[in-house]
Write an enzyme that holds these catalytic residues in place. Sequence first.
Site, PDB file in Angstrom:
ATOM      1  N   LYS A  70       0.857  -1.183   0.000  1.00 54.84           N
ATOM      2  CA  LYS A  70       0.000   0.000   0.000  1.00 54.84           C
ATOM      3  C   LYS A  70       0.893   1.233   0.000  1.00 54.84           C
ATOM      4  CE  LYS A  70      -3.509   2.521   2.509  1.00 54.84           C
ATOM      5  NZ  LYS A  70      -4.557   2.494   3.540  1.00 54.84           N
ATOM      6  N   ARG A  79     -10.871   9.861   1.950  1.00 56.63           N
ATOM      7  CA  ARG A  79     -10.750  10.534   3.253  1.00 56.63           C
ATOM      8  C   ARG A  79     -11.945  11.456   3.476  1.00 56.63           C
ATOM      9  NH1 ARG A  79      -4.138  11.338   2.926  1.00 56.63           N
ATOM     10  NH2 ARG A  79      -3.690   9.099   2.921  1.00 56.63           N
ATOM     11  N   LYS A  98       1.191  10.102   5.598  1.00 57.43           N
ATOM     12  CA  LYS A  98       1.316   8.726   6.094  1.00 57.43           C
ATOM     13  C   LYS A  98       2.603   8.059   5.608  1.00 57.43           C
ATOM     14  CE  LYS A  98      -3.709   8.224   6.625  1.00 57.43           C
ATOM     15  NZ  LYS A  98      -4.890   7.354   6.486  1.00 57.43           N
ATOM     16  N   GLU A 130       7.369  -6.865   1.257  1.00 48.60           N
ATOM     17  CA  GLU A 130       6.136  -6.725   2.044  1.00 48.60           C
ATOM     18  C   GLU A 130       5.224  -7.934   1.819  1.00 48.60           C
ATOM     19  OE1 GLU A 130       5.052  -4.764   4.299  1.00 48.60           O
ATOM     20  OE2 GLU A 130       6.123  -2.865   4.173  1.00 48.60           O
ATOM     21  N   LYS A 189      -2.238  -1.513  -3.843  1.00 43.84           N
ATOM     22  CA  LYS A 189      -3.094  -0.335  -3.773  1.00 43.84           C
ATOM     23  C   LYS A 189      -2.264   0.927  -3.843  1.00 43.84           C
ATOM     24  CE  LYS A 189      -5.994   1.925  -0.416  1.00 43.84           C
ATOM     25  NZ  LYS A 189      -6.463   1.919   0.946  1.00 43.84           N
ATOM     26  N   SER A 223     -10.281   5.526  -4.666  1.00 45.20           N
ATOM     27  CA  SER A 223     -11.241   6.615  -4.854  1.00 45.20           C
ATOM     28  C   SER A 223     -10.780   7.642  -5.891  1.00 45.20           C
ATOM     29  CB  SER A 223     -11.506   7.294  -3.511  1.00 45.20           C
ATOM     30  OG  SER A 223     -10.294   7.764  -2.937  1.00 45.20           O
ATOM     31  N   TYR A 278     -15.120   1.049  -6.828  1.00 42.51           N
ATOM     32  CA  TYR A 278     -16.391   1.736  -6.573  1.00 42.51           C
ATOM     33  C   TYR A 278     -17.339   1.585  -7.763  1.00 42.51           C
ATOM     34  CZ  TYR A 278     -13.614   3.505  -2.776  1.00 42.51           C
ATOM     35  OH  TYR A 278     -12.814   3.566  -1.665  1.00 42.51           O
TER      36      TYR A 278
HETATM   37  C1  PBG Z   1      -7.021   3.833   5.425  1.00 47.72           C
HETATM   38  C2  PBG Z   1      -7.522   3.507   4.069  1.00 47.72           C
HETATM   39  C3  PBG Z   1      -7.406   4.374   2.995  1.00 47.72           C
HETATM   40  C4  PBG Z   1      -8.037   3.762   1.925  1.00 47.72           C
HETATM   41  C5  PBG Z   1      -8.510   2.519   2.348  1.00 47.72           C
HETATM   42  N1  PBG Z   1      -8.167   2.370   3.692  1.00 47.72           N
HETATM   43  C6  PBG Z   1      -6.860   5.735   2.910  1.00 47.72           C
HETATM   44  C7  PBG Z   1      -5.582   6.064   3.505  1.00 47.72           C
HETATM   45  O1  PBG Z   1      -4.704   5.215   3.668  1.00 47.72           O
HETATM   46  O2  PBG Z   1      -5.431   7.240   3.861  1.00 47.72           O
HETATM   47  C8  PBG Z   1      -8.150   4.409   0.580  1.00 47.72           C
HETATM   48  C9  PBG Z   1      -9.136   3.843  -0.364  1.00 47.72           C
HETATM   49  C10 PBG Z   1      -9.526   4.753  -1.468  1.00 47.72           C
HETATM   50  O3  PBG Z   1      -8.919   5.822  -1.712  1.00 47.72           O
HETATM   51  O4  PBG Z   1     -10.487   4.400  -2.153  1.00 47.72           O
HETATM   52  N2  PBG Z   1      -6.744   2.861   6.298  1.00 47.72           N
END
Ligand code: PBG
Length: 331
Positions: free
Chosen positions: A201, A211, A224, A240, A255, A281, A320
Amino acid sequence: MSAGYPNIRLRRTRATAWSRALHREVLVTPADLIWPLFVTEGHGVEEPIGSLPGVSRWSVDLVAERAREAAAAGIPCIALFPNTQAERRSENGAEALNPDNLMCRAIKAIKDACGESLGVLTDVALDPYTSHGQDGLIDDEGYVLNDATVDVLVGQSLNQAAAGADIIAPSDMMDGRIGAIREALEEAGHINVQIMAYAAKYASAFYGPFRDAVGSRGLLKGNKKTYQMDPANADEALREVELDIAEGADSVMVKPGLPYLDIALRVKETFQVPVFAYQVSGEYAMIEAAASVGAGDRDALVLETLLAFKRAGCSGVLTYHALHAARLMGA
Ligand code: PBG
C-alpha cells in the site's frame, strides 16, 4: 519464403466479432469484483460524497439493501468502511474496539440480509476512529507507533470477526500485524476467517475522496509516509508481500490500482498467490471526471481498466464501479 507478412497477418483473428470473442485472453465477470461501501449513522440515510460523484454513505438499513443488490448482480464480496461520528473519535481510536460500533452493526445487518451469498470484507486500521486521522496510535511528535498500534489492530480484528466479518483486511501498513492478527484469530476459534493483507500500500495522492468519505481528510495532519510505501519503490513491495504471506495472509492487495499495475504483475509472477488490486477513490474520480467532460465513454473506460487488472494476473478488483460494472456485464 519469408516467415513474416503477408502470410502472417495478426489482423486476421480480429476481423469479426465471433473471432475476437474466440481469441480473448482474459475475461472479467461480476465474480471478479469487490464493492466498497461507506456506512453512516441513522436510518434511511443516504449522504452523497461530493468528491466521489455517484457514491454515497448509507445508514445500516440501506447498506444492507445495497449489499443485497450486489449479491443479486453476482458480486461475491463487499468491503465496508465506517464514517464514525466526530464525538466517537478519540486520540486512541478506542471506538474501533466497541462491539456495537457502526462497523459491527453493518456487518451483522449484511450477514443477516445475505448470509452465505455474500462475503463481507472489513478494513482494519484506526483512521476512521482517531481524532487525528492517522491509521495508528501516535506519540508526542505525531509519529505512528508500530507495536502499540498492532495490539489495538488485533483487538479491532477480533471485534470484527466476532460480528461476522469473513475477510479481515488490514490497511494500516504496520510491521508484524498479519502474524499477530492471524494468531489471535486462531486462538479465538476464527480459523476460517480470512486475511487479505494490504501488503503493498503506497503513500498515494489518490486517496483524497476516500478521506472525505470516512471523514478523516480535515482531521489528518501531515501525511502517512512513515508507514505507507514510497511510490518510487517496487522491490520493497515484494518484501512486504513475502512477509505477509509468511505471517499467514490468505491473499494480498496492491493499492492503488492502475498506477501500480507493474507491482501487481511482479507480485503475481514472483509468488503465485491470490492478488487483488484496489482501484481507489481518486482513480474512480478520474474516470468520472473524464466521462463528465466527454473525454471518454464511462462504461468503456470502466470495463477497459478492469481488464488491465485481469491481464496483470489479479484474482479480483476492489472498485467503486463494481455494481455498475457487474450490471454492464450482465446486460
Ligand atoms: C485507510 C484507508 C485508505 C483507503 C482505504 N483504507 C486511505 C488512507 O490510507 O489514507 C483508501 C481507499 C480509497 O482511496 O479508495 N486505512
